[in-house]
Design a protein around this motif. Structure first.
Motif, PDB file in Angstrom:
ATOM      1  N   MET A 122       0.913  -1.327  -0.069  1.00 22.13           N
ATOM      2  CA  MET A 122      -0.009  -0.079  -0.134  1.00 22.13           C
ATOM      3  C   MET A 122       0.776   1.272   0.122  1.00 22.13           C
ATOM      4  O   MET A 122       1.748   1.276   0.452  1.00 22.13           O
ATOM      5  N   SER A 123       0.288   2.324  -0.659  1.00 20.74           N
ATOM      6  CA  SER A 123       1.143   3.475  -0.788  1.00 20.74           C
ATOM      7  C   SER A 123       0.949   4.178   0.641  1.00 20.74           C
ATOM      8  O   SER A 123      -0.083   4.421   0.943  1.00 20.74           O
TER       9      SER A 123
ATOM     10  N   VAL B 107      -5.552   4.248   1.897  1.00 21.70           N
ATOM     11  CA  VAL B 107      -4.387   4.112   1.098  1.00 21.70           C
ATOM     12  C   VAL B 107      -4.320   5.380   0.257  1.00 21.70           C
ATOM     13  O   VAL B 107      -5.078   6.023  -0.089  1.00 21.70           O
TER      14      VAL B 107
ATOM     15  N   SER C 242      -1.770   6.904  -6.101  1.00 19.15           N
ATOM     16  CA  SER C 242      -0.604   7.656  -6.848  1.00 19.15           C
ATOM     17  C   SER C 242      -0.910   8.679  -7.546  1.00 19.15           C
ATOM     18  O   SER C 242       0.039   9.598  -7.960  1.00 19.15           O
TER      19      SER C 242
ATOM     20  N   TRP D 153     -11.315  -1.739  -8.302  1.00 13.92           N
ATOM     21  CA  TRP D 153     -10.079  -2.283  -7.719  1.00 13.92           C
ATOM     22  C   TRP D 153     -10.852  -3.257  -6.459  1.00 13.92           C
ATOM     23  O   TRP D 153     -11.670  -2.887  -5.987  1.00 13.92           O
TER      24      TRP D 153
ATOM     25  N   GLY E 132      -3.351  -5.370  -3.273  1.00 12.97           N
ATOM     26  CA  GLY E 132      -2.005  -4.495  -3.958  1.00 12.97           C
ATOM     27  C   GLY E 132      -2.330  -3.201  -4.182  1.00 12.97           C
ATOM     28  O   GLY E 132      -3.098  -2.444  -3.594  1.00 12.97           O
ATOM     29  N   GLU E 133      -1.260  -2.543  -5.246  1.00 18.74           N
ATOM     30  CA  GLU E 133      -1.379  -1.056  -5.374  1.00 18.74           C
ATOM     31  C   GLU E 133      -2.797  -0.934  -6.272  1.00 18.74           C
ATOM     32  O   GLU E 133      -3.034  -1.512  -7.045  1.00 18.74           O
TER      33      GLU E 133
END
Length: 291
Positions: free
Chosen positions: A1-2, A50, A53, A261, A265-266
């Motif tokens: 996770m970011s 999260v 990006s 989503w 994951g990302e």
């Protein structure tokens, strides 16, 4: 996770980076005698705990503008202090005094929706508080509810807690002060929003104490990231939950992610139109409030 890191924080001459949250970066002055904190709102956007990006252009400036406006309109002690803000972040930063932050998210709900609605459908309660039968999604509650949460470490979920647990964490006197302050600020803000044909459905406040023990409103306040605003006319006349409760925040982002989503994951990169529509909703709220 970011998650934000030191490398994502902007370099600001005269200030050293202290910490990055999901959206804001904190800096301390290079002058050891200056105890003020520089709070910089980034364009980062988080959803489902999260940090994505993809950012929302001008989001940091818009949220800062809204926070400043609300601090000016709320007659309560807060963390803002005077001083010159570095020009490179002038539109998205606030100077604040250093506080001992309390580990409580002071959530106030005036309407039932979201996780509160899901709990009500299952148990007839919101955060364990019993409510009358027959409420519908989006209905106004009989009275605003103080539903606190414990602030979890970065990357973990905040935890809804009982008022008794708040008393255990901060003491009975401080717990009552937090509850009363949060409910009072919500009532004032909801009235201001109502004058502009807006509904403040729910919000969350954060508080800290200064060196003298004074409780001060801190962090962001009543922004699109910390609050749920609805159009009052749409709420009165809408025929579906989505029409009645279209919020002036990042719900567009949440809806798109939920459809695209699996939370593993990302997360995917947000499409340009989702970014543009989200930014437009942030700007529209500021225009409606006159901020």
């Amino acid at each position: 996770m970011s998650t934000p890191t030191d490398s994502t924080a902007q370099t600001i001459p005269g200030w050293r980076h202290l910490y990055s949250g999901k959206v804001r970066d904190l800096y301390a002055s290079d002058d050891a005698g200056d105890t003020r904190i520089l709070v910089v709102a980034s364009d980062r956007v988080s959803a489902f705990d999260v940090v994505l990006s993809t950012g929302i252009p001008e989001k940091g400036a818009l949220l800062t503008r809204l926070s400043r406006w609300w601090f000016d309109h709320l007659d309560v002690p807060n963390h803002l202090v005077e001083g010159e803000i570095p020009s490179v972040v002038a539109d998205r930063a606030m100077l604040a005094q250093s506080l001992e932050m309390l580990p409580i998210e002071c959530v106030v709900r005036g309407y039932i929706t979201g996780s509160g609605w899901a709990e009500y459908v299952e148990n007839g309660t919101v955060c364990g508080i019993p409510l009358p039968a027959g409420l519908q999604n989006g209905d106004r509650l009989p009275e605003p509810l103080f539903t606190p949460a414990y602030k979890a470490p970065m990357g973990e979920h905040d935890e809804n807690i009982t008022y008794e647990r708040v008393e255990e964490l901060v003491g009975a006197e401080r717990a009552a002060e937090l509850r009363d302050a949060a409910l009072s600020i919500y009532a004032r803000a909801a009235a201001i929003a109502e004058e502009r044909d807006l509904i403040l459905a729910d919000t969350k406040f954060e508080f800290g104490t200064d060196a003298e023990g004074v409780l001060r409103l801190a962090d962001e306040v009543l922004t699109s990231d910390s609050s749920r605003y609805w159009d009052a006319e749409a709420w009165r006349t809408g025929t579906t939950p989505s029409a009645r409760m279209a919020s002036f925040d990042k719900q567009i982002v949440r809806d798109w992610l939920a459809a695209n989503w699996d939370k593993q994951g990302e997360p995917p990169v947000l499409p340009d139109d989702v970014v543009a529509r989200t930014a437009a909703r942030y700007r529209e709220l500021i225009e409606r409030l006159g901020a």
